[in-house]
Design a protein around this motif. Structure first.
Motif, PDB file in Angstrom:
ATOM      1  N   ASP A  16       0.858  -1.173   0.000  1.00  0.00           N
ATOM      2  CA  ASP A  16       0.000   0.000   0.000  1.00  0.00           C
ATOM      3  C   ASP A  16       0.909   1.244   0.000  1.00  0.00           C
ATOM      4  OD1 ASP A  16      -2.384   1.645   0.557  1.00  0.00           O
ATOM      5  OD2 ASP A  16      -1.488   1.850   2.548  1.00  0.00           O
ATOM      6  N   LEU A  17       0.354   2.386  -0.352  1.00  0.00           N
ATOM      7  CA  LEU A  17       1.141   3.622  -0.363  1.00  0.00           C
ATOM      8  C   LEU A  17       0.911   4.460   0.892  1.00  0.00           C
ATOM      9  CD1 LEU A  17       0.964   4.787  -4.108  1.00  0.00           C
ATOM     10  CD2 LEU A  17       2.802   3.567  -2.940  1.00  0.00           C
ATOM     11  N   ASP A  18      -0.209   5.164   0.965  1.00  0.00           N
ATOM     12  CA  ASP A  18      -0.448   6.100   2.061  1.00  0.00           C
ATOM     13  C   ASP A  18      -0.522   5.385   3.406  1.00  0.00           C
ATOM     14  OD1 ASP A  18      -0.974   8.820   0.690  1.00  0.00           O
ATOM     15  OD2 ASP A  18      -2.179   7.395  -0.460  1.00  0.00           O
ATOM     16  N   GLY A  19       0.307   5.848   4.335  1.00  0.00           N
ATOM     17  CA  GLY A  19       0.339   5.255   5.654  1.00  0.00           C
ATOM     18  C   GLY A  19       1.191   4.012   5.755  1.00  0.00           C
ATOM     19  N   LEU A  22       4.625   5.259   2.085  1.00  0.00           N
ATOM     20  CA  LEU A  22       4.891   6.690   2.181  1.00  0.00           C
ATOM     21  C   LEU A  22       5.026   7.120   3.637  1.00  0.00           C
ATOM     22  CD1 LEU A  22       2.325   8.107  -0.407  1.00  0.00           C
ATOM     23  CD2 LEU A  22       4.685   7.381  -0.809  1.00  0.00           C
ATOM     24  N   ALA A  26       3.514  11.986   3.221  1.00  0.00           N
ATOM     25  CA  ALA A  26       3.132  11.467   1.901  1.00  0.00           C
ATOM     26  C   ALA A  26       4.266  11.503   0.886  1.00  0.00           C
ATOM     27  CB  ALA A  26       1.900  12.181   1.355  1.00  0.00           C
ATOM     28  N   THR A  50      -2.992   0.741  -4.355  1.00  0.00           N
ATOM     29  CA  THR A  50      -3.406   1.971  -3.691  1.00  0.00           C
ATOM     30  C   THR A  50      -4.821   2.362  -4.066  1.00  0.00           C
ATOM     31  OG1 THR A  50      -2.849   4.321  -3.402  1.00  0.00           O
ATOM     32  CG2 THR A  50      -2.443   3.371  -5.572  1.00  0.00           C
ATOM     33  N   ARG A  52      -5.376   5.437  -4.519  1.00  0.00           N
ATOM     34  CA  ARG A  52      -5.116   6.605  -5.374  1.00  0.00           C
ATOM     35  C   ARG A  52      -5.324   6.267  -6.850  1.00  0.00           C
ATOM     36  NH1 ARG A  52      -0.797  10.747  -3.705  1.00  0.00           N
ATOM     37  NH2 ARG A  52      -0.491  10.496  -1.462  1.00  0.00           N
ATOM     38  N   SER A  56      -2.265  10.497  -9.385  1.00  0.00           N
ATOM     39  CA  SER A  56      -1.802  10.897  -8.064  1.00  0.00           C
ATOM     40  C   SER A  56      -0.643  10.028  -7.585  1.00  0.00           C
ATOM     41  CB  SER A  56      -2.967  10.809  -7.077  1.00  0.00           C
ATOM     42  OG  SER A  56      -2.531  11.029  -5.757  1.00  0.00           O
ATOM     43  N   ASP A 195      -9.790   9.496   7.069  1.00  0.00           N
ATOM     44  CA  ASP A 195      -8.647   9.969   6.286  1.00  0.00           C
ATOM     45  C   ASP A 195      -7.419  10.057   7.190  1.00  0.00           C
ATOM     46  OD1 ASP A 195      -6.734  11.584   4.877  1.00  0.00           O
ATOM     47  OD2 ASP A 195      -8.361  12.433   3.685  1.00  0.00           O
ATOM     48  N   TYR A 197      -4.751  11.637   6.750  1.00  0.00           N
ATOM     49  CA  TYR A 197      -4.145  12.967   6.732  1.00  0.00           C
ATOM     50  C   TYR A 197      -5.048  14.045   7.320  1.00  0.00           C
ATOM     51  CZ  TYR A 197      -1.006  10.651   3.417  1.00  0.00           C
ATOM     52  OH  TYR A 197      -0.125   9.782   2.815  1.00  0.00           O
ATOM     53  N   ASN A 267       5.503   3.543   9.233  1.00  0.00           N
ATOM     54  CA  ASN A 267       5.853   4.210   7.976  1.00  0.00           C
ATOM     55  C   ASN A 267       6.826   5.364   8.217  1.00  0.00           C
ATOM     56  OD1 ASN A 267       3.816   5.860   9.198  1.00  0.00           O
ATOM     57  ND2 ASN A 267       3.218   6.683   7.206  1.00  0.00           N
TER      58      ASN A 267
END
Length: 293
Positions: A16-19, A22, A26, A50, A52, A56, A195, A197, A267
């Motif tokens: 996965d990307l976010d969290g 990354l 981010a 992701t 996203r 993005s 979310d 963020y 992360n």
């Protein structure tokens, strides 16, 4: 890197990307970039999955020399990173899309952002005269995004071309909407999560596929013997279920940590890259990677 230590079989790594991959801001650290690029150069199989879009995701992953297809929009759209072209898209049931339109009609609190294929590319659509705080925040953080397309009515897109829907707002309102939609037939993957963020902002995401289905298809395509997945949020649980090894970063949601084979570094501490350097590479490769940190 000179090899992958004891892991001589074809192991597919999916993060996965976010969290997860990354950092909290981010971005990718120089250490993560170095480890992953050396792993790929040494013949390792690595990609990301992701929620996203590719537009993005490509911005934040640009330093990675990815070779395998990447899994975007929660697995609904698979993209060739060499060309940026979508290889496939799974569409939502038309009845579900129309029900979302019906149940949000006139609401000033919850409005959908609808992702559809229009004129050969993915577009992010919303109703210009019904901009809720959630939609406004989405647009504010994506100024200049070529996918953005304001509509005067939902008749401006074909419901059969919709592959992903996001609704942003209050948790209780979204939970009620989820309960209203969840029993509809046709096959859809739902995720309701905060979310990472923006504390207090919740997203209900409806996708035509899941990370699990996309990971399983990619495993077969590349003839991998095993799959190791990294994640932090509820939408990572499906791919954890099909992984041979499921690794949750330390900052992951409690449900994700509970479902993991192992909890690794957060992360913020490059947990994924440190696991790869220590476990999926040779000792010399890991040492080389550390020198770049």
């Amino acid at each position: 890197m000179s090899g992958r230590g004891q892991r001589h079989h074809r192991e597919l790594l999916v993060s996965d990307l976010d969290g997860t991959l990354l950092r909290p801001d981010a971005t990718l650290s120089a250490f993560t970039i170095s480890v992953i690029n050396e792993y790929i150069a040494d013949g390792g199989l690595f990609t990301y999955a992701t929620a996203r879009s590719y537009t993005s995701a490509a911005r934040v992953t640009a330093p990675l020399r990815l070779r395998l297809p990447v899994l975007t929009y929660g697995g609904a759209v698979v993209v060739d990173p060499a060309t940026g072209q979508a290889r496939q898209a799974q569409f939502l049931p038309v009845a579900l899309v129309e029900e979302v339109f019906r149940r949000t009609e006139g609401s000033r609190l919850v409005q959908p952002i609808v992702f559809a294929i229009r004129e050969g590319r993915d577009r992010a659509c919303w109703l210009a005269d019904r901009i809720t705080p959630g939609v406004a925040d989405y647009l504010r953080t994506r100024a200049g995004d070529p996918r953005l397309l304001a509509l005067s009515s939902w008749s401006g897109i074909d419901a059969a071309s919709v592959f992903y829907i996001s609704l942003i707002g209050d948790r209780q309102l979204l939970h009620e909407l989820f309960e209203q939609l969840a029993d509809l037939p046709g096959g859809c993957h739902f995720v309701l999560a905060e979310d990472i963020y923006s504390a207090g902002q919740w997203w209900l995401e409806l996708t035509s596929s899941s990370k699990a289905a996309a990971v399983a298809a990619l495993k077969a395509e590349v003839a991998a013997e095993t799959v190791t997945c990294f994640g932090d949020q509820l939408n990572d649980l499906p791919m954890f279920a099909v992984a041979d090894t499921a690794l949750a970063v330390a900052n992951a949601a409690a449900e994700v940590r509970a479902a993991a084979t192992q909890v690794i570094g957060a992360n913020a501490d490059d947990g994924v890259a440190r696991w790869i350097a220590a476990t999926a590479t040779s000792g010399r490769g890991a040492a080389e990677a550390r020198q770049h940190h």
